[in-house]
Write an enzyme that holds these catalytic residues in place. Structure first.
Site, PDB file in Angstrom:
ATOM      1  N   ASP A 477      72.889  46.969  17.054  1.00  0.00           N
ATOM      2  CA  ASP A 477      73.242  47.977  18.045  1.00  0.00           C
ATOM      3  C   ASP A 477      74.572  48.600  17.649  1.00  0.00           C
ATOM      4  O   ASP A 477      75.275  48.108  16.775  1.00  0.00           O
ATOM      5  CB  ASP A 477      73.314  47.366  19.448  1.00  0.00           C
ATOM      6  N   GLU A 589      84.943  50.924  31.648  1.00  0.00           N
ATOM      7  CA  GLU A 589      85.605  51.014  32.946  1.00  0.00           C
ATOM      8  C   GLU A 589      87.099  51.257  32.784  1.00  0.00           C
ATOM      9  O   GLU A 589      87.693  52.030  33.545  1.00  0.00           O
ATOM     10  CB  GLU A 589      85.349  49.731  33.738  1.00  0.00           C
TER      11      GLU A 589
END
Length: 748
Positions: A477, A589
């Site tokens: 990934d 975040e």
């Protein structure tokens, strides 16, 4: 109607009787049976309870008795109890915190659980020889040469048994030494883990004991940078916000900090804590855990608290940025999630060995065919006159008396031995030596040496060394593997208008982009929309603020974010926030919180369920955090429910466009979609932001649904998903964000 019983399993207060291996399971509404009343397999239900004045009902069962079991297709009944309405509970365990029973009238019998020993080794001193020989002779080649050796010993063959026995003995010995050495290393590693000293609270005293002696129910103390000795439920933390941070790099490879929370309403004095934990049986999923804690207080109803993955500290994880914590052991030893995921005991077989075995079968068929042909030709030739017994090789009387078919079979085996050179035993000797010596070269390789931890590569098994040379493609990934995992806020879109902080004025997507703070863009999306979007970025997250412990520190030390290691540019922030960093489980975040800070909205932290924001007017806004609807890969979004000081209940949600767009008003989607698609095309990570004002009735319904679902032991995730989907509908789309995660330098 006579219902025969096998035996009585348990009796649940509230009137439910569980009976194993029976025809029906009955629920007694007006009756509670004493435990002392024993039901034997030879008694019927009616004759076993003669003192109760019940009358037969229409179904033949007594009145007040209802069937609450379901027959399966195989004729058996599903065993369950009725708890909390329609909930079914199977395969759960009850744990007494500190080994203290909640009942003062009943005798406490501690339940039996496994100890905390970790066993990753495969052999012991006693079973090494038989077990290793059994595993080695499972190989086709070894078994074949063993048969050939036995044939040479038993049957009169043209070759000596030494020709097969000596190479076989060498291969078996070398392999046994190699596997014995590797298993000794595993024993050594297990011993280090099991003998590690840990601190346990017992009878008000803090004592040290070996890790392997921890029992389920023990209250364990863990200090910063120590690994958790077993799976723990977090009871108490040294942090003021009742949280702790852990890294799970040894479990799932994630090096970022994950936030875990203590169980609410836990007394500060753990010695006076009287509680039981009811949780699921051990299972290997690292990210799933369901349970509940019953906290008993004097003269009060027991409080029930939900337990989830956010309360579970896994064995193998490391405590970070927290001075110390206290937790109760729920899974120990080989029942911990780390041990359940360990699958190293089975003997590994490489692709080379599997292909050799396949070729071996082919050559074995050739060998058998060749021996059959030679045996047949021999007896065809001997069938001619004068060929069976030539003058130079006369038969003895014993040979003449031998059975013909037995003689043919021994001749066949002799030909097998004669032609066994087709399968080279030397090849297996070479392969085993290469594996064993090749493992040392991997250990000596300086490219594998990590200077930070001063350790090199550790070869646990040499069975798969040749696999490394056959790796042709690596599929991986992108995030954190090919990228730096350092997120940077690039731009955002509010109500269809693009805001890009670092670029000069330009035309993109038909909208003018202006550099500078939001105050210069009020003519765009409107001040109310802008502030609502920035509040959403400051509230919809699980970021924790890391305050600098030494105000005299250098700017570099005080502003490092624990999640990604990036320095925060203090020139962009208000002076009170210069010595501030962030800790989060996801670098996205932190990037979004930084992005809001660039435009004047600063997240000050979470204190006692109150989130504080410093707006661009330098006013502190306070919001009560009511619920966090956690992110998961199925929903692809996360939400928070907060209450403002004015009393409004707000839902803020952020997530992937495919997850947010179907849940907002469709007329708002087109204004945002073009920006999201363009940012995605440019390689940025995009998130959409939405909000919803909840009425008192909507919040009460959502609050009750969330509390009930979080207390469920069965199907908790499905119940939570249902509540999430109900509340996250009819939202208003505010905007979208774009975050960049740069590729690593050598990644193409």
């Amino acid at each position: 109607m006579r219902v025969f019983l096998a035996y009585c399993s348990s009796l649940v207060a509230g009137g439910c009787l569980i009976l194993k291996n029976l025809d029906v399971l009955v629920s007694l509404d007006p009756v509670v049976l004493p435990f002392s009343h024993t039901l034997s397999s030879s008694h019927s239900l009616s004759s076993s309870l003669p003192s109760f004045p019940w009358q037969p009902g229409p179904s033949g069962l007594p009145e007040g008795v209802s069937v609450c079991a379901e027959r399966r297709r195989d004729g058996r009944f599903d065993r369950h109890t009725e708890l909390g309405g329609d909930e079914r509970r199977v395969d759960s365990r009850t744990i007494y915190v500190g080994h203290r029973s909640c009942s003062t009238t009943e005798a406490f019998i501690p339940p039996k659980f496994c100890d905390n020993r970790i066993v990753s080794s495969k052999y012991t001193v006693w079973n090494f020889l038989p077990k290793n020989l059994f595993e080695q002779f499972r190989r086709i080649a070894n078994f074949y040469f063993l048969i050939i050796f036995l044939v040479q010993v038993i049957v009169d063959t043209p070759t000596s048994p030494v020709t097969s026995g000596l190479p076989l003995f060498f291969v078996i010995t070398v392999t046994a030494i190699k596997q014995g050495y590797e298993d000794w290393l595993r024993h050594k590693a297990d011993n280090e883990v099991n003998k590690y000293q840990v601190k346990v609270l017992e009878d008000g005293r803090r004592i040290q004991k070996e890790s392997e002696k921890i029992k389920v129910g023990d209250v364990v103390e863990v200090e910063e940078d120590e690994t958790f000795p077993c799976d723990l439920i977090l009871l108490q933390s040294s942090r003021d916000d009742d949280t702790c941070f852990v890294t799970t790099a040894s479990l799932d490879g994630e090096s970022n900090h994950k936030t875990h929370y203590t169980v609410p309403d836990i007394e500060k004095d753990l010695e006076s804590l009287n509680a039981t934990i009811e949780c699921e049986q051990p299972q290997p999923d690292l990210y799933k855990f369901v349970g509940r804690m019953h906290i008993d207080k004097n003269d009060q109803e027991p409080a029930v608290r939900s337990l989830g993955p956010e309360n579970l500290l896994l064995k193998g994880a490391t405590l970070k940025n927290t001075q110390k914590i206290y937790g109760v052991a729920v899974y120990t030893g080989m029942e911990t999630k780390m041990a359940l995921n360990y699958q190293g005991k089975s003997q590994k077989r490489s692709a080379v060995e599997k292909s050799i075995n396949a070729f071996l079968l082919v050559y074995l068929c050739i060998l058998v065919s060749k021996a059959l042909v030679c045996t047949t030709l021999k007896y065809v030739w001997q069938s001619k006159d004068g060929q069976d017994e030539p003058w130079y090789n006369e038969k003895t009387q014993r040979e003449k008396d031998t059975n013909l078919y037995l003689k043919m079979f021994t001749d066949f085996l002799s030909f097998m031995v004669l032609f066994n050179f087709i399968i080279p035993v030397s090849m297996y000797v070479t392969v085993e030596m290469q594996k064993f010596l090749g493992s040392f070269f991997i250990t000596w390789d300086k490219d594998f040496f990590d200077p930070e931890i001063q350790e090199g590569a550790l070869v646990n098994t040499s069975d798969l060394n040749e696999e490394l040379g056959q790796v042709e493609y690596v599929f991986t990934d992108k995030t954190g593997t090919l990228t730096q995992n350092n997120m940077e806020f690039i731009e955002c879109c509010i109500d269809g208008f693009q805001y890009k902080y670092r670029d000069a004025s330009s035309e993109l997507d038909g909208f003018c982009v202006t550099d500078g703070p939001v105050s210069k863009l009020q003519q765009k999306a409107g001040r109310e929309k802008e502030e609502l979007f920035l509040r959403a970025l400051c509230l919809c997250h699980t970021v924790q603020v890391k305050e600098s412990t030494d105000q005299g520190q250098s700017q570099q030390d005080g502003l490092i974010d624990q999640v990604d290691g990036l320095e925060v540019d203090a020139g962009l922030f208000h002076p009170p926030q210069e010595q501030r960093g962030f800790i989060a489980s996801s670098p996205d975040e932190v990037a979004l919180v930084k992005g809001a800070m660039r435009y004047g909205f600063t997240f000050l932290g979470l204190e006692s369920k109150t989130m504080k924001i410093l707006n661009r007017n330098n006013d502190v806004e306070m919001y009560e955090l009511l619920h966090v609807l956690n992110f998961d890969p199925v929903r692809r979004r996360m939400s928070v429910i907060v209450r403002s000081k004015s009393g409004d209940t707000l839902l803020f949600c952020k997530g992937a466009d495919s997850s947010i767009f179907p849940r907002v008003r469709q007329e708002e989607v087109e204004r945002i979609r073009m920006h999201v698609e363009r940012n995605a095309t440019e390689g940025y990570r995009t998130l959409c932001v939405a909000y919803k004002i909840l009425s008192a009735e909507e919040y009460a319904q959502a609050d009750a649904g969330l509390r009930d679902a979080r207390l469920a032991l069965q199907d908790r995730e499905e119940k939570l998903m249902t509540v999430y989907n109900q509340v996250e509908t009819g939202m208003s789309l505010i905007g979208a964000t774009a975050v960049e995660d740069r590729l690593q330098e050598e990644a193409a």
